[in-house]
Each structure stands twice: as structure tokens, then as C-alpha cells.
Motif scaffolding. Structure first.
Motif, PDB file in Angstrom:
ATOM      1  N   LEU A 116       0.830  -1.200   0.000  1.00 13.31           N
ATOM      2  CA  LEU A 116       0.000   0.000   0.000  1.00 13.31           C
ATOM      3  C   LEU A 116       0.863   1.248   0.000  1.00 13.31           C
ATOM      4  O   LEU A 116       2.007   1.237   0.452  1.00 13.31           O
ATOM      5  N   ARG A 117       0.276   2.321  -0.458  1.00 13.91           N
ATOM      6  CA  ARG A 117       0.918   3.625  -0.317  1.00 13.91           C
ATOM      7  C   ARG A 117       0.711   4.118   1.115  1.00 13.91           C
ATOM      8  O   ARG A 117      -0.123   3.585   1.853  1.00 13.91           O
ATOM      9  N   PRO A 118       1.459   5.117   1.541  1.00  9.25           N
ATOM     10  CA  PRO A 118       1.384   5.551   2.943  1.00  9.25           C
ATOM     11  C   PRO A 118      -0.006   5.965   3.409  1.00  9.25           C
ATOM     12  O   PRO A 118      -0.270   5.955   4.619  1.00  9.25           O
ATOM     13  N   ASP A 119      -0.896   6.302   2.472  1.00  7.89           N
ATOM     14  CA  ASP A 119      -2.241   6.692   2.910  1.00  7.89           C
ATOM     15  C   ASP A 119      -3.050   5.510   3.415  1.00  7.89           C
ATOM     16  O   ASP A 119      -4.141   5.678   3.975  1.00  7.89           O
ATOM     17  N   GLY A 120      -2.539   4.279   3.240  1.00  6.95           N
ATOM     18  CA  GLY A 120      -3.234   3.097   3.716  1.00  6.95           C
ATOM     19  C   GLY A 120      -4.375   2.642   2.836  1.00  6.95           C
ATOM     20  O   GLY A 120      -5.038   1.653   3.154  1.00  6.95           O
ATOM     21  N   CYS A 121      -4.615   3.313   1.711  1.00  6.31           N
ATOM     22  CA  CYS A 121      -5.727   2.966   0.814  1.00  6.31           C
ATOM     23  C   CYS A 121      -5.246   2.477  -0.543  1.00  6.31           C
ATOM     24  O   CYS A 121      -5.659   1.413  -1.005  1.00  6.31           O
ATOM     25  N   LEU A 122      -4.417   3.260  -1.178  1.00  6.78           N
ATOM     26  CA  LEU A 122      -4.037   2.964  -2.558  1.00  6.78           C
ATOM     27  C   LEU A 122      -3.094   1.773  -2.613  1.00  6.78           C
ATOM     28  O   LEU A 122      -2.081   1.717  -1.919  1.00  6.78           O
ATOM     29  N   VAL A 123      -3.448   0.803  -3.472  1.00  8.66           N
ATOM     30  CA  VAL A 123      -2.603  -0.368  -3.688  1.00  8.66           C
ATOM     31  C   VAL A 123      -1.535   0.005  -4.702  1.00  8.66           C
ATOM     32  O   VAL A 123      -1.838   0.340  -5.849  1.00  8.66           O
ATOM     33  N   ASP A 124      -0.296  -0.054  -4.277  1.00  8.40           N
ATOM     34  CA  ASP A 124       0.805   0.328  -5.151  1.00  8.40           C
ATOM     35  C   ASP A 124       1.259  -0.828  -6.022  1.00  8.40           C
ATOM     36  O   ASP A 124       1.643  -0.637  -7.174  1.00  8.40           O
ATOM     37  N   SER A 125       1.222  -2.050  -5.483  1.00  8.31           N
ATOM     38  CA  SER A 125       1.632  -3.219  -6.257  1.00  8.31           C
ATOM     39  C   SER A 125       1.046  -4.465  -5.601  1.00  8.31           C
ATOM     40  O   SER A 125       0.553  -4.440  -4.471  1.00  8.31           O
ATOM     41  N   GLY A 126       1.122  -5.552  -6.316  1.00  8.38           N
ATOM     42  CA  GLY A 126       0.629  -6.828  -5.828  1.00  8.38           C
ATOM     43  C   GLY A 126       0.640  -7.850  -6.943  1.00  8.38           C
ATOM     44  O   GLY A 126       1.096  -7.578  -8.057  1.00  8.38           O
ATOM     45  N   VAL A 127       0.138  -9.033  -6.645  1.00 10.93           N
ATOM     46  CA  VAL A 127       0.121 -10.122  -7.619  1.00 10.93           C
ATOM     47  C   VAL A 127      -1.295 -10.686  -7.679  1.00 10.93           C
ATOM     48  O   VAL A 127      -1.897 -10.987  -6.652  1.00 10.93           O
ATOM     49  N   LEU A 128      -1.816 -10.814  -8.900  1.00  3.07           N
ATOM     50  CA  LEU A 128      -3.164 -11.322  -9.109  1.00  3.07           C
ATOM     51  C   LEU A 128      -3.118 -12.704  -9.737  1.00  3.07           C
ATOM     52  O   LEU A 128      -2.493 -12.894 -10.787  1.00  3.07           O
ATOM     53  N   ALA A 129      -3.780 -13.679  -9.106  1.00  3.27           N
ATOM     54  CA  ALA A 129      -4.051 -14.963  -9.746  1.00  3.27           C
ATOM     55  C   ALA A 129      -5.359 -14.777 -10.513  1.00  3.27           C
ATOM     56  O   ALA A 129      -6.443 -14.913  -9.952  1.00  3.27           O
ATOM     57  N   ASP A 130      -5.247 -14.433 -11.790  1.00  2.00           N
ATOM     58  CA  ASP A 130      -6.414 -14.018 -12.555  1.00  2.00           C
ATOM     59  C   ASP A 130      -7.388 -15.180 -12.744  1.00  2.00           C
ATOM     60  O   ASP A 130      -7.037 -16.200 -13.337  1.00  2.00           O
ATOM     61  N   PRO A 131      -8.633 -15.039 -12.265  1.00  2.00           N
ATOM     62  CA  PRO A 131      -9.580 -16.146 -12.412  1.00  2.00           C
ATOM     63  C   PRO A 131     -10.076 -16.335 -13.838  1.00  2.00           C
ATOM     64  O   PRO A 131     -10.503 -17.433 -14.194  1.00  2.00           O
ATOM     65  N   TYR A 132     -10.033 -15.297 -14.665  1.00  2.00           N
ATOM     66  CA  TYR A 132     -10.582 -15.403 -16.017  1.00  2.00           C
ATOM     67  C   TYR A 132      -9.646 -16.107 -16.985  1.00  2.00           C
ATOM     68  O   TYR A 132     -10.098 -16.786 -17.906  1.00  2.00           O
ATOM     69  N   SER A 133      -8.353 -15.928 -16.808  1.00  2.00           N
ATOM     70  CA  SER A 133      -7.385 -16.535 -17.732  1.00  2.00           C
ATOM     71  C   SER A 133      -6.600 -17.670 -17.111  1.00  2.00           C
ATOM     72  O   SER A 133      -6.016 -18.490 -17.821  1.00  2.00           O
ATOM     73  N   GLY A 134      -6.533 -17.710 -15.768  1.00  2.00           N
ATOM     74  CA  GLY A 134      -5.702 -18.707 -15.096  1.00  2.00           C
ATOM     75  C   GLY A 134      -4.243 -18.296 -15.015  1.00  2.00           C
ATOM     76  O   GLY A 134      -3.418 -19.075 -14.531  1.00  2.00           O
ATOM     77  N   ARG A 135      -3.925 -17.082 -15.461  1.00  2.00           N
ATOM     78  CA  ARG A 135      -2.544 -16.613 -15.439  1.00  2.00           C
ATOM     79  C   ARG A 135      -2.266 -15.818 -14.164  1.00  2.00           C
ATOM     80  O   ARG A 135      -3.184 -15.375 -13.476  1.00  2.00           O
ATOM     81  N   THR A 136      -0.993 -15.616 -13.908  1.00  2.00           N
ATOM     82  CA  THR A 136      -0.559 -14.758 -12.806  1.00  2.00           C
ATOM     83  C   THR A 136      -0.123 -13.421 -13.383  1.00  2.00           C
ATOM     84  O   THR A 136       0.677 -13.370 -14.320  1.00  2.00           O
ATOM     85  N   ILE A 137      -0.655 -12.340 -12.837  1.00  2.00           N
ATOM     86  CA  ILE A 137      -0.391 -11.004 -13.364  1.00  2.00           C
ATOM     87  C   ILE A 137       0.218 -10.152 -12.253  1.00  2.00           C
ATOM     88  O   ILE A 137      -0.358 -10.041 -11.165  1.00  2.00           O
ATOM     89  N   ALA A 138       1.361  -9.578 -12.525  1.00  3.78           N
ATOM     90  CA  ALA A 138       1.990  -8.652 -11.578  1.00  3.78           C
ATOM     91  C   ALA A 138       1.376  -7.273 -11.769  1.00  3.78           C
ATOM     92  O   ALA A 138       1.379  -6.724 -12.878  1.00  3.78           O
ATOM     93  N   PHE A 139       0.823  -6.739 -10.692  1.00  2.00           N
ATOM     94  CA  PHE A 139       0.200  -5.414 -10.758  1.00  2.00           C
ATOM     95  C   PHE A 139       1.143  -4.368 -10.213  1.00  2.00           C
ATOM     96  O   PHE A 139       1.762  -4.541  -9.162  1.00  2.00           O
TER      97      PHE A 139
END
Length: 344
Positions: A139-162
Motif C-alpha cells: 500500500l501507499r502511505p495513505d493506507g488505501c491505494l494499492v501500489d503493487s501486488g500479484v493477481l491470480a487471474d480467475p478469467y485466464s488462469g494466469r498470474t499477473i503482476a500489478f
């Protein structure tokens, strides 16, 4: 002389009679030629084929098994055991089936998704769903905004770096599982503003997914679009059924049939329940990003009498950029990537 001719004619008739008996007894039919050679009349195959064969005195050989009768095709699936109460398949039968209403007067903004914050914690819906569906969230310092993460995409089955950014944020989008336009055509046009906003921000109807696939889906229902990742289709359709049941939306006949086909392969698929945002504790704060001016620079002081800025250029000239969602002067129209920060 007549007796001589009659005597000569008896053998061919006797031969013909013998051949008929031979045919009846399923003996070789070579006598038919001899019978046909007599001067009186020819015995043709057609003349013998119409005669019913008497019961053969010979032992009957093995008879080929008769083919099983073909099952009747009724056009509907074979009857199965009643689905479990509370399953998606059982709930599907409770949905009304009607035609699609026109899209007249549809306005996506009516659902209030862009600025949604139903729980009043200061974080918009998009970031709450990102925090729920991604792992290794920073998260960013404001505690709300997601700065990065990893998604196990349910629609494609792929892993996506956000990673948050103008070019990278659209790679992960928040999909309304029951599309807003689809809902509008199947009952939502009669809702009041509060119900529309609740629907547009309901976590049960929201999933973080692959951006290009979300764009490809558009406003499609189960009859026109299903996730390419087949292992997720049961859960996907079950979630659509849950949303439509919760909000009293109907389905078309084609949509119902498509849902039934999917759920027929997983008749015990449970109906998903409410899905709220994930707690913030698993997320790690990212590197500190200065949210206040550095020493020596003027403090951002938005005009008290005119918090509206026609463009980011005006906001920068006023010294108030970047503008965060909820602060004076912020407008979604200036937030190109929808990340809650305008005029970055």
C-alpha cells in the motif's frame, strides 16, 4: 402322344416344386435356374420372394442381437436428482425469465462506482477490491491505494503482476460480474439511486481480473461470454446467479440455458455469500512517498472560494497537485487511470 407329352412335362414341374421346397428350407438356391429352364414357365426370384416361408424344421442358428432402441431426444437434459438447497443450480430455478429490456437512458455514472466508498473508510471501491483479491499487496502511505501486488487471474488462469501507473494499472481491472448495462436491461432501470449505488459497489459483484479480458467481455451475460479459464466457469456463473437473486434481476431464456449447462457439470456448486473487502493488516506499507511539500516549497493551498479546477494545468498552477480522492478540487475526469490520484 398326349400321354407322352404329359409325361415329358412332369419332370420340370417336379423340379420346380422341389426348388420351392428348397428355398423354403433355406437351402442353396441353385435350383431356381433349373426350375426356370422348363418350357412351361420360368420361376423368378420375385415369384418366390413373396411367398411366406414355412417354419423351418432345421435347428435355428444363432440370430444377431437386435440393436437397442435409440433414446428419445426431448431437447432437454435427462432428469437428475434435485439440486441441493442453497446451491447455485437450485437458486437458478428461482430467477424470473423475461426478455431483455432496451438500454434506453442507461447511465453508468448512476451506479456510483468511480467514487464509491460504501463503508465510509475513505478508500474507494477499486482499491478495496484490489486489496482483497491480490496477494503480496503493497500500500501507499495513505493506507488505501494499492501500489503493487500479484493477481491470480480467475478469467485466464494466469498470474499477473500489478504495479500502479498510467500504463500498467489498466492491466488489472475490476469487473462487475453482472455487468452494469446487463443489470439495467434486466430490472435495474427501476431502482432508486441508493440501490443502484449499492449494486455498483457491492463486493459480491466485483472481481479483480485481467484487463483485456474484461474489455472483451463488455456487457455480455452467460449466453454470450464465459471466462476462457474453464475451471472457473462454475464459480463465475454461481456468482452471477447469486447477484441476480440478491437484487431481483431476471435472466433471458438463452442466459438461463447457458447457466444451466455450466452448473449441470457442477450441480453442488454453492451459492457465494457476501464478499466484503479484505482487512488491511496483510498489506505492507510501501516506501514513503512525500505527501507534503519539501522544505522551501510553497504549501499546497487550494483556493477556499473556488475548489473546482477545469484542468490539471490549473491545479498545478494553484500548487495543489497531486489531488487525492476526497480532497478539495479532485475530480474523476482528471484521474486518467482511476487510481484515486489526479494530476500525478
Amino acid at each position: 402322344m398326349s400321354r407322352t407329352v404329359a409325361a415329358r412335362r412332369r419332370p420340370p414341374r417336379a423340379i420346380a416344386a422341389a426348388c420351392l421346397v428348397a428355398v423354403a428350407l433355406l437351402l442353396p438356391a441353385g435350383c431356381a435356374v433349373a426350375a426356370g429352364a422348363g418350357p412351361d414357365r420360368a420361376v423368378t426370384p420375385s415369384a418366390t420372394s413373396v411367398r411366406p416361408a414355412p417354419a423351418s424344421p432345421l435347428p435355428a442358428g444363432p440370430t444377431p442381437a437386435s440393436p437397442a432402441p435409440a433414446p428419445e431426444r426431448s431437447g432437454t437434459p435427462h432428469a437428475t436428482a434435485a439440486p441441493l438447497p442453497g446451491s447455485a443450480l437450485a437458486t437458478l430455478a428461482q430467477l424470473d425469465v423475461k426478455g431483455r429490456a432496451p438500454l434506453t437512458d442507461y447511465d453508468r455514472a448512476r451506479f456510483g462506482y468511480e467514487d464509491g466508498d460504501l463503508d465510509g473508510d475513505g478508500c474507494d471501491t477499486r482499491n478495496e477490491i484490489l486489496r482483497r483479491d491480490l496477494v503480496d499487496v503493497v500500500l501507499r502511505p495513505d493506507g488505501c491505494l494499492v501500489d503493487s501486488g500479484v493477481l491470480a487471474d480467475p478469467y485466464s488462469g494466469r498470474t499477473i503482476a500489478f504495479e500502479r501507473g498510467v500504463q500498467t494499472s489498466p492491466l488489472v481491472q475490476i469487473d462487475h460480474v453482472v455487468a452494469l448495462a446487463d443489470a439495467w436491461q434486466k430490472g435495474a432501470q427501476h431502482w432508486d439511486a441508493a440501490t443502484s449505488e449499492r449494486f455498483g459497489n457491492d463486493p459480491l459483484n466485483l472481481l479483480a481480473v485481467d484487463g483485456p479480458l474484461n474489455q472483451r467481455k463488455g456487457a455480455g451475460d452467460a449466453a454470450t461470454w464465459l471466462p476462457p479459464h474453464k475451471a472457473f466457469r462454475c464459480a463465475y456463473v454461481a456468482r452471477q446467479v447469486a447477484v441476480k437473486h440478491a437484487y431481483g434481476l431476471w435472466v433471458t431464456a438463452a442466459e438461463r440455458d447457458a447457466m444451466a449447462r455450466v452448473l449441470g457439470g457442477c450441480p453442488d456448486e454453492p451459492l457465494p455469500g457476501p464478499s466484503g473487502p479484505a482487512p488491511r493488516s496483510p498489506a505492507s506499507p510501501g516506501p514513503a512517498v512525500p505527501s507534503t511539500p519539501t522544505p522551501g516549497s510553497p504549501a499546497p493551498t487550494p483556493p477556499a472560494d473556488a475548489p473546482y479546477y477545469a484542468s490539471c494545468a490549473e491545479a498545478r498552477a494553484a500548487g495543489v497537485t497531486p489531488l487525492h480522492r476526497g480532497t478539495p478540487g479532485y475530480r474523476p475526469g482528471m484521474d486518467g487511470d482511476g487510481d484515486g490520484i489526479a494530476c500525478e
